[in-house]
Scaffold this active site. Structure first.
Site, PDB file in Angstrom:
ATOM      1  N   ASP A  69     -12.013   0.548   0.852  1.00 45.52           N
ATOM      2  CA  ASP A  69     -12.176   1.872   0.232  1.00 45.52           C
ATOM      3  C   ASP A  69     -12.926   1.835  -1.085  1.00 45.52           C
ATOM      4  OD1 ASP A  69      -9.002   2.209   1.540  1.00 45.52           O
ATOM      5  OD2 ASP A  69     -10.695   3.452   2.149  1.00 45.52           O
ATOM      6  N   HIS A 110      -4.420  -5.142  -1.198  1.00 48.81           N
ATOM      7  CA  HIS A 110      -4.170  -4.901   0.232  1.00 48.81           C
ATOM      8  C   HIS A 110      -2.911  -5.633   0.638  1.00 48.81           C
ATOM      9  CE1 HIS A 110      -4.846  -4.603   4.551  1.00 48.81           C
ATOM     10  NE2 HIS A 110      -5.693  -3.649   4.262  1.00 48.81           N
TER      11      HIS A 110
HETATM   12  C1  SDX Z   1      -6.104   0.833   3.358  1.00 49.72           C
HETATM   13  O1  SDX Z   1      -2.787  -1.726   5.903  1.00 49.72           O
HETATM   14  C2  SDX Z   1      -4.044  -1.567   6.159  1.00 49.72           C
HETATM   15  O2  SDX Z   1      -4.626  -2.256   6.962  1.00 49.72           O
HETATM   16  C3  SDX Z   1      -4.708  -0.431   5.443  1.00 49.72           C
HETATM   17  C4  SDX Z   1      -6.218  -0.313   5.570  1.00 49.72           C
HETATM   18  C5  SDX Z   1      -6.623   0.030   6.986  1.00 49.72           C
HETATM   19  O3  SDX Z   1      -7.768  -0.270   7.342  1.00 49.72           O
HETATM   20  O4  SDX Z   1      -5.820   0.680   7.709  1.00 49.72           O
HETATM   21  O5  SDX Z   1      -6.828  -1.540   5.192  1.00 49.72           O
HETATM   22  C6  SDX Z   1      -6.766   0.801   4.690  1.00 49.72           C
HETATM   23  O6  SDX Z   1      -5.137   1.546   3.211  1.00 49.72           O
HETATM   24  C7  SDX Z   1      -6.602  -0.077   2.261  1.00 49.72           C
HETATM   25  C8  SDX Z   1      -5.730   0.030   0.976  1.00 49.72           C
HETATM   26  C9  SDX Z   1      -6.175   1.246   0.201  1.00 49.72           C
HETATM   27  N1  SDX Z   1      -5.248   1.498  -0.936  1.00 49.72           N
HETATM   28  C10 SDX Z   1      -5.654   1.360  -2.192  1.00 49.72           C
HETATM   29  O7  SDX Z   1      -6.756   0.903  -2.536  1.00 49.72           O
HETATM   30  C11 SDX Z   1      -4.638   1.860  -3.217  1.00 49.72           C
HETATM   31  C12 SDX Z   1      -4.500   0.806  -4.317  1.00 49.72           C
HETATM   32  N2  SDX Z   1      -3.839  -0.359  -3.748  1.00 49.72           N
HETATM   33  C13 SDX Z   1      -2.412  -0.483  -3.899  1.00 49.72           C
HETATM   34  O8  SDX Z   1      -1.712   0.718  -3.897  1.00 49.72           O
HETATM   35  C14 SDX Z   1      -1.813  -1.643  -3.101  1.00 49.72           C
HETATM   36  O9  SDX Z   1      -2.609  -2.725  -3.306  1.00 49.72           O
HETATM   37  C15 SDX Z   1      -1.588  -1.463  -1.608  1.00 49.72           C
HETATM   38  C16 SDX Z   1      -0.751  -0.270  -1.314  1.00 49.72           C
HETATM   39  C17 SDX Z   1      -2.875  -1.371  -0.886  1.00 49.72           C
HETATM   40  C18 SDX Z   1      -0.841  -2.716  -1.119  1.00 49.72           C
HETATM   41  O10 SDX Z   1       0.336  -2.747  -1.798  1.00 49.72           O
HETATM   42  P1  SDX Z   1       1.478  -3.854  -1.441  1.00 49.72           P
HETATM   43  O11 SDX Z   1       1.015  -4.840  -0.470  1.00 49.72           O
HETATM   44  O12 SDX Z   1       2.721  -3.126  -1.111  1.00 49.72           O
HETATM   45  O13 SDX Z   1       1.583  -4.616  -2.764  1.00 49.72           O
HETATM   46  P2  SDX Z   1       2.461  -4.173  -3.963  1.00 49.72           P
HETATM   47  O14 SDX Z   1       2.358  -2.690  -4.163  1.00 49.72           O
HETATM   48  O15 SDX Z   1       3.821  -4.759  -3.802  1.00 49.72           O
HETATM   49  O16 SDX Z   1       1.700  -4.867  -5.173  1.00 49.72           O
HETATM   50  C19 SDX Z   1       1.891  -6.258  -5.408  1.00 49.72           C
HETATM   51  C20 SDX Z   1       1.645  -6.403  -6.902  1.00 49.72           C
HETATM   52  C21 SDX Z   1       2.442  -5.392  -7.718  1.00 49.72           C
HETATM   53  O17 SDX Z   1       2.704  -5.980  -8.961  1.00 49.72           O
HETATM   54  P3  SDX Z   1       4.233  -6.591  -9.191  1.00 49.72           P
HETATM   55  O18 SDX Z   1       5.203  -5.431  -8.967  1.00 49.72           O
HETATM   56  O19 SDX Z   1       4.405  -7.690  -8.171  1.00 49.72           O
HETATM   57  O20 SDX Z   1       4.232  -7.072 -10.614  1.00 49.72           O
HETATM   58  O21 SDX Z   1       0.254  -6.138  -7.186  1.00 49.72           O
HETATM   59  C22 SDX Z   1       0.148  -4.989  -8.018  1.00 49.72           C
HETATM   60  C23 SDX Z   1       1.468  -4.254  -7.948  1.00 49.72           C
HETATM   61  O22 SDX Z   1       1.738  -3.552  -9.157  1.00 49.72           O
HETATM   62  N3  SDX Z   1      -0.943  -4.179  -7.481  1.00 49.72           N
HETATM   63  C24 SDX Z   1      -1.882  -3.583  -8.208  1.00 49.72           C
HETATM   64  C25 SDX Z   1      -2.727  -2.959  -7.271  1.00 49.72           C
HETATM   65  N4  SDX Z   1      -2.266  -3.184  -6.036  1.00 49.72           N
HETATM   66  C26 SDX Z   1      -1.159  -3.941  -6.173  1.00 49.72           C
HETATM   67  N5  SDX Z   1      -2.092  -3.520  -9.551  1.00 49.72           N
HETATM   68  C27 SDX Z   1      -3.165  -2.798  -9.939  1.00 49.72           C
HETATM   69  N6  SDX Z   1      -4.031  -2.157  -9.094  1.00 49.72           N
HETATM   70  C28 SDX Z   1      -3.844  -2.230  -7.763  1.00 49.72           C
HETATM   71  N7  SDX Z   1      -4.681  -1.620  -6.938  1.00 49.72           N
END
Ligand code: SDX
Length: 428
Positions: free
Chosen positions: A363, A305
């Site tokens: 989720d 998140h």
């Molecule tokens: C919702 O914003 C909100 O409030 C949203 C929400 C709401 O109520 O409105 O809470 C609802 O959207 C919840 C989130 C649902 N999405 C997912 O579950 C999809 C999977 N999650 C990711 O796509 C990700 O965690 C996000 C999009 C939710 C957040 O991404 P960020 O904050 O932009 O973080 P990032 O993509 O920069 O990741 C940071 C690191 C990265 O590694 P590095 O590049 O630093 O080496 O963490 C890793 C990412 O690769 N990473 C994951 C991961 N999520 C982040 N690695 C594996 N699996 C994951 N799920």
């Protein structure tokens, strides 16, 4: 009031005012930065940017805290119901008994949609994704309710808010019925909000439909958990659309479109598909390895998140609700739940996830619960959108009623070609 911050720019320094919130981080007001420095700030994902001032929802990502108008989400989920939460988000206080009765009556009176709305559905293929239908039908509401699209009129803003909250479940149920070739079911005003929705989804003309109170209570609680969440992507979309003066139905349609993405509200659908793809507990390590592999775009859906760097407080309640629903339905050993619980256990002990502070989000468990209730995976995000409609509306109203509000118009860092002259085609 915190002291201003000083920014040294070339040969001079600027003092930028700092604004303090009631709780949470203070903000540096950079409104005059460009005028005083000729420079913009740069924050593409808005990881360090407050886009507005708001009194509605507060999140502490490190502590795993979520407050709606100051009330903790776990207390609202435990003791309240969704329409009470709608009142709280819209008006800022929990309703008295008479306020609650009046609000419930006003919402109930708007649950029907214009009969001609049904013709929109006939134009869709039966296998259209419900979110494509919701984007279209919510936007189409602006073609029918001209008496609630003047955003300068407070009364029209409130009627539009009631209509959105009341009609979204009816449209979502219609999208579901259309996808399975069953007749639409009209709302029944002697049922509570969530029971009415369940009946519109699962009743058929051939027999009496009895709402299961345990399932209705569980779904109502799921709606509370999804009602609002500060300035998330879809809420920011609604605010930006609203800042141009677009009508409320068009703004909510924009929010529905943004929520659809798998990185946002589409994650509940993606998370369940991921659990189904994993298939068995012994394949979990293979997917954990993929999630950690920089060359593999795979992510653990339902994990991570932007704000929560601790456990999403909603996920805990979602997990409890999943067990409650499965028990009520006599589903003793749901393999998907076994996989989810084991995946969470492994991930939370894995250094990669610990270091990146990746925890299950709202989720992760919702899909298991909704599937057990009988909803197809394709309906999960539409249910999220149903619940989030009140949050979008409350945030939209707050923005419209903010006297300092102006159209949102970000700038950019331009790295394209400098000015150059046209080249005639025979010289290219
Ligand atoms: C919702 O914003 C909100 O409030 C949203 C929400 C709401 O109520 O409105 O809470 C609802 O959207 C919840 C989130 C649902 N999405 C997912 O579950 C999809 C999977 N999650 C990711 O796509 C990700 O965690 C996000 C999009 C939710 C957040 O991404 P960020 O904050 O932009 O973080 P990032 O993509 O920069 O990741 C940071 C690191 C990265 O590694 P590095 O590049 O630093 O080496 O963490 C890793 C990412 O690769 N990473 C994951 C991961 N999520 C982040 N690695 C594996 N699996 C994951 N799920």
């Amino acid at each position: 009031m915190s002291n201003p911050v000083t920014l040294n720019v070339a040969d001079h320094s600027l003092e930028l005012p700092v604004k303090d919130g009631s709780i949470g981080p203070s903000v540096v007001d950079i409104g005059k930065l460009y005028a005083q420095s000729g420079m913009f700030t740069y924050d593409p994902g808005f990881t360090s940017t407050a886009s507005c001032e708001s009194k509605i929802t507060y999140i502490d990502g490190d502590e795993g805290v979520l407050l709606y108008r100051g009330f903790p989400i776990d207390q609202l989920a435990e003791h309240g119901d969704f329409l009470e939460t709608c009142y709280l988000l819209l008006y800022g206080e929990l309703p008295t008994a008479s306020q609650r009765t009046d609000f419930n009556y006003r919402v109930t009176r708007h649950t029907m949609v214009h009969e001609q709305m049904m013709r929109f559905f006939q134009g869709f293929r039966r296998d259209a994704h419900p979110m494509s239908v919701m984007v279209a039908s919510v936007g189409a509401l602006s073609a029918f309710y001209h008496d609630s699209t003047d955003i300068a009129d407070e009364n029209q803003r409130m009627i539009a808010s009631m209509r959105m909250i009341a009609k979204f479940p009816t449209l979502a149920a219609m999208a579901y019925k259309y996808s399975i070739g069953q007749p639409f079911v009209y709302p029944q005003n002697d049922l509570d909000y969530t029971s009415n929705f369940l009946r519109m989804c699962f009743a058929v003309p051939c027999e009496e439909y009895k709402v299961n109170p345990v399932l209705s209570r569980a779904l109502d609680r799921i709606f509370i958990l999804h009602a609002d969440h500060e300035q998330n992507a879809s809420t920011s979309t609604v605010r930006l659309a609203g800042s141009s003066g677009a009508n409320p139905f068009a703004c909510i349609a924009a929010g529905v479109a943004c929520l659809w993405g798998p990185a946002h509200g589409g994650a509940n659908e993606a998370a369940l598909k991921m659990l189904q793809e994993i298939g068995t507990v012994d394949r979990i390590p293979e997917f954990i390895a993929r999630a950690k592999d920089k060359n593999d775009p795979f992510r653990l859906m339902g994990f991570g998140h932007r704000v929560y760097k601790n456990y999403d407080p909603r996920a805990k309640i979602m997990q409890k609700t999943a067990h409650e629903v499965l028990n009520e339905l006599g589903i003793k050993d749901d393999p998907l739940l076994d996989i989810a619980v084991e995946l969470e256990r492994i991930a939370l002990s894995d250094p990669y996830f610990i270091e990146k502070k990746l925890y299950p989000n709202v989720d992760f468990y919702s899909g298991i619960t909704l599937k057990a209730m009988g909803f197809p995976t394709s309906m999960f995000t539409a249910l999220f959108a149903l619940a989030r409609t009140v949050g979008w509306i409350a945030q939209w109203k707050e923005m419209i009623e903010d006297p300092s509000q102006k159209i949102g118009r970000p700038r950019q860092l331009y790295t394209g070609s400098p000015k150059r002259d046209y080249v005639p085609s025979h010289m290219r």
